[in-house]
Motif scaffolding. Sequence first.
Motif, mmCIF file in Angstrom:
data_model
loop_
_atom_site.group_PDB
_atom_site.id
_atom_site.type_symbol
_atom_site.label_atom_id
_atom_site.label_comp_id
_atom_site.label_asym_id
_atom_site.label_seq_id
_atom_site.Cartn_x
_atom_site.Cartn_y
_atom_site.Cartn_z
ATOM 1 N N ASP A 52 8.037 11.141 5.902
ATOM 2 C CA ASP A 52 7.800 9.695 5.935
ATOM 3 C C ASP A 52 6.925 9.297 7.129
ATOM 4 O O ASP A 52 6.044 8.446 7.006
ATOM 5 C CB ASP A 52 9.116 8.927 5.972
ATOM 6 N N ARG A 55 3.328 10.293 6.373
ATOM 7 C CA ARG A 55 2.750 9.387 5.367
ATOM 8 C C ARG A 55 2.408 8.035 5.988
ATOM 9 O O ARG A 55 1.391 7.440 5.657
ATOM 10 C CB ARG A 55 3.719 9.205 4.203
ATOM 11 N N ALA A 56 3.255 7.544 6.888
ATOM 12 C CA ALA A 56 3.005 6.252 7.537
ATOM 13 C C ALA A 56 1.825 6.339 8.498
ATOM 14 O O ALA A 56 1.107 5.357 8.712
ATOM 15 C CB ALA A 56 4.257 5.788 8.276
ATOM 16 N N ARG A 58 -0.891 8.116 8.138
ATOM 17 C CA ARG A 58 -2.168 8.166 7.409
ATOM 18 C C ARG A 58 -2.295 6.954 6.497
ATOM 19 O O ARG A 58 -1.354 6.609 5.807
ATOM 20 C CB ARG A 58 -2.240 9.438 6.564
ATOM 21 N N PRO A 59 -3.456 6.316 6.483
ATOM 22 C CA PRO A 59 -3.618 5.145 5.621
ATOM 23 C C PRO A 59 -3.534 5.523 4.140
ATOM 24 O O PRO A 59 -3.925 6.609 3.738
ATOM 25 C CB PRO A 59 -5.013 4.623 5.968
ATOM 26 N N ASP A 60 -3.008 4.596 3.370
ATOM 27 C CA ASP A 60 -2.878 4.793 1.928
ATOM 28 C C ASP A 60 -4.236 4.559 1.275
ATOM 29 O O ASP A 60 -4.791 3.465 1.372
ATOM 30 C CB ASP A 60 -1.853 3.809 1.369
ATOM 31 N N PRO A 61 -4.807 5.564 0.589
ATOM 32 C CA PRO A 61 -6.118 5.382 -0.034
ATOM 33 C C PRO A 61 -6.118 4.285 -1.096
ATOM 34 O O PRO A 61 -7.140 3.690 -1.375
ATOM 35 C CB PRO A 61 -6.447 6.737 -0.655
ATOM 36 N N ALA A 62 -4.958 3.992 -1.667
ATOM 37 C CA ALA A 62 -4.905 2.937 -2.682
ATOM 38 C C ALA A 62 -5.188 1.568 -2.070
ATOM 39 O O ALA A 62 -5.568 0.636 -2.778
ATOM 40 C CB ALA A 62 -3.548 2.938 -3.367
ATOM 41 N N GLY A 63 -5.012 1.430 -0.757
ATOM 42 C CA GLY A 63 -5.276 0.171 -0.083
ATOM 43 C C GLY A 63 -6.738 -0.048 0.239
ATOM 44 O O GLY A 63 -7.136 -1.134 0.658
ATOM 45 N N SER A 68 -10.303 2.743 -4.299
ATOM 46 C CA SER A 68 -9.634 2.284 -5.512
ATOM 47 C C SER A 68 -10.649 2.062 -6.626
ATOM 48 O O SER A 68 -10.436 2.453 -7.768
ATOM 49 C CB SER A 68 -8.875 0.991 -5.228
#
Length: 94
Positions: A52, A55-56, A58-63, A68
Amino acid sequence: MHFEIPAGAVDMLYDSMKHRTQLYLNEAQHRWLRQRAGKSGSIAGVVRGLIDAERARRPDPAGDPLLSYLVEEAPGRGREETSVTSLDRDLYGR
């Protein structure tokens, strides 16, 4: 010390976990995880926490609107449907 687990807590925990995995660790890795787990003794909790945290970090590519757009909406054909002519409108609403 004795404590009671609230009714349904165990079921809720296992219902939220969808995958079970097995890891093979060398002695140093296992010792490190045991030390991190401390008194709770939950190596699995340490591993989940490390995942966790990574994951926190690293930026979420979906954002990212560009990623996207490129992943979800492949460029079309023709003058008005190409990503080049519609990029600003599609990404930024301009």
